[in-house]
Scaffold this active site. Structure first.
Site, PDB file in Angstrom:
ATOM      1  CG  ASP A  73      -2.153   0.899   1.039  1.00 52.32           C
ATOM      2  OD1 ASP A  73      -2.029   2.067   1.474  1.00 52.32           O
ATOM      3  OD2 ASP A  73      -3.188   0.485   0.496  1.00 52.32           O
ATOM      4  CE1 TYR A 121      -5.410   6.674  -0.922  1.00 52.35           C
ATOM      5  CE2 TYR A 121      -5.358   7.274   1.406  1.00 52.35           C
ATOM      6  CZ  TYR A 121      -5.395   6.309   0.420  1.00 52.35           C
ATOM      7  OH  TYR A 121      -5.413   4.991   0.762  1.00 52.35           O
ATOM      8  CG  HIS A 153      -4.180  -4.431   0.677  1.00 47.51           C
ATOM      9  ND1 HIS A 153      -3.574  -3.907  -0.441  1.00 47.51           N
ATOM     10  CD2 HIS A 153      -4.211  -3.425   1.594  1.00 47.51           C
ATOM     11  CE1 HIS A 153      -3.253  -2.642  -0.211  1.00 47.51           C
ATOM     12  NE2 HIS A 153      -3.616  -2.334   1.013  1.00 47.51           N
TER      13      HIS A 153
END
Length: 388
Positions: A175, A305, A364
């Site tokens: 990630d 982000y 993940h």
């Protein structure tokens, strides 16, 4: 560096339970499955468990059993776990989490990494382990100025490892930890011995009509999965990349909202069939969510982000590469990852790719889901660095 212990005031825990008890629930909607989001009945049961059965104090004691520290770097208080191995020739490693994860992701593998002798491994494979919290996540402070993008976090990690006295070390992550680890190798190639990833984005060359010609059935399934994810699974990324402050109000005011926002990803990104508990321990997942709530970091964590993927060109620069590194890179591919990479497309982006393992299970959250597999792959990759 200041030693750090987590000590949440009791009134914060009572406030959390009160808010959970007073949740204003939405209508159930026309479907009871996960396609439209977290099902109402599932979330009601999980929220009640969080309110009445989950034991934060037990989790807090467990977290505090690991040595933690805080250090100011570039104007931000960086929280990190630092566990030195008793083995004198242990390899330093810095493990970086992502969203919606936290440093909690890696704690169950600290023992096998630092003390392989006690876990059926070879003492020569031991690591000194550093697990920082990304600024704006968990117990690291939130940046108060713009500009804290992925390369800046990577530079902070290089400085942290320098201050800890580690001259050569391995960087690992998935990630956000994937891109931070790669940028760390770019920023500090003299000291990064290698990069190990449990996630990699490898987009196919769209201008080559023959790119898909020789893909086998497994790789074609990966392509189909990536296509579905791009069409149906990136809503969270769009809003956190463009309006992180707006989403923060709801998530900071409603623990049930925060729970749903995170739990959905544990379900979708882990490969779980029914609920995320099929793949991830329920209390570990709730410890992660509780940290987001108690530190009020739903908004600050979303700012990464905005800083790094606000526009399409930012997204491509941050995630798609290429990565012209000078250090070896290893990739562990877990089949339930949201976009499991295809080696044919990864190799042109990573000229120093030297290690590739495909597993038959895991997703993940690799350290939480398949910690033994991740640890063994890290050992194998790091062992290869010592022979080159």
């Amino acid at each position: 560096m200041r030693p750090f212990q987590i000590a949440i005031p009791q009134e914060d825990l009572e406030d959390l339970r009160r808010r959970l008890a007073e949740t204003r629930w939405p209508p159930a909607g026309p479907s009871s499955d996960w396609e439209r989001g977290v099902p109402l009945e599932y979330l009601k049961e999980l929220a009640q468990y969080w309110q009445t059965s989950y034991d934060w104090r037990a989790a807090e004691r467990w977290l505090n059993s690991f040595p933690q520290f805080v250090e100011e770097i570039d104007g931000v208080e960086v929280h990190f776990v630092h566990v030195r191995s008793a083995e004198p020739d242990a390899t330093p490693i810095i493990l970086t989490h992502g969203w919606p994860g936290s440093f909690v992701e890696f704690l169950d593998v600290v023992g096998p990494l630092t003390d392989p002798r006690a876990h059926g491994g070879d003492p020569a494979d031991a690591f000194h382990v550093v697990i920082p919290s990304i600024p704006g996540f968990g117990f690291s402070s939130a940046p108060t100025e713009p500009g804290w993008d992925v390369p800046r976090v990577a530079r902070a990690w290089a400085e942290l490892m320098r201050r800890l006295g580690y001259d050569r070390y391995v960087a690992q992550g998935g990630d956000w930890g994937k891109v931070i680890s790669l940028r760390l190798a770019e920023a500090d190639p003299e000291h990064v011995a290698g990069v190990h990833l449990n996630m990699f984005v490898a987009m196919p060359p769209m201008d080559d009509p023959n790119a898909f010609a020789d893909l086998d059935e497994r790789d074609l399934r990966k392509l189909q999965k990536a296509g579905r994810f791009q069409q149906d699974g990136m809503g969270w990324q769009q809003i956190q990349s463009t309006r992180p402050q707006t989403i923060a109000y709801g998530l900071s005011d409603s623990p049930t909202g925060q729970l749903a926002w995170v739990v959905e990803k544990f379900k979708e990104w882990s490969g779980a069939d029914k609920g995320p508990e099929d793949a991830v321990n329920r209390d570990r997942m709730l410890t992660d969510v509780t940290i987001y709530w108690l530190t009020n970091t739903a908004g600050p964590s979303a700012q990464l982000y905005y800083e790094s993927t606000r526009f399409p060109e930012d997204f491509m620069r941050t995630w798609a590469g290429p990565w012209p590194l000078s250090v070896p890179v290893g990739i562990a591919v877990f089949p339930d990852e949201v976009c499991p990479p295809i080696r044919k497309f990864a190799e042109p982006l990573l000229p120093t790719l030297s290690h590739w393992t495909e597993f038959d299970r895991g997703g993940h959250f690799a350290a939480l889901q398949q910690g033994d597999l991740l640890v063994q792959d890290l050992r194998d990759f790091t062992r290869s660095l010592k022979t080159t």
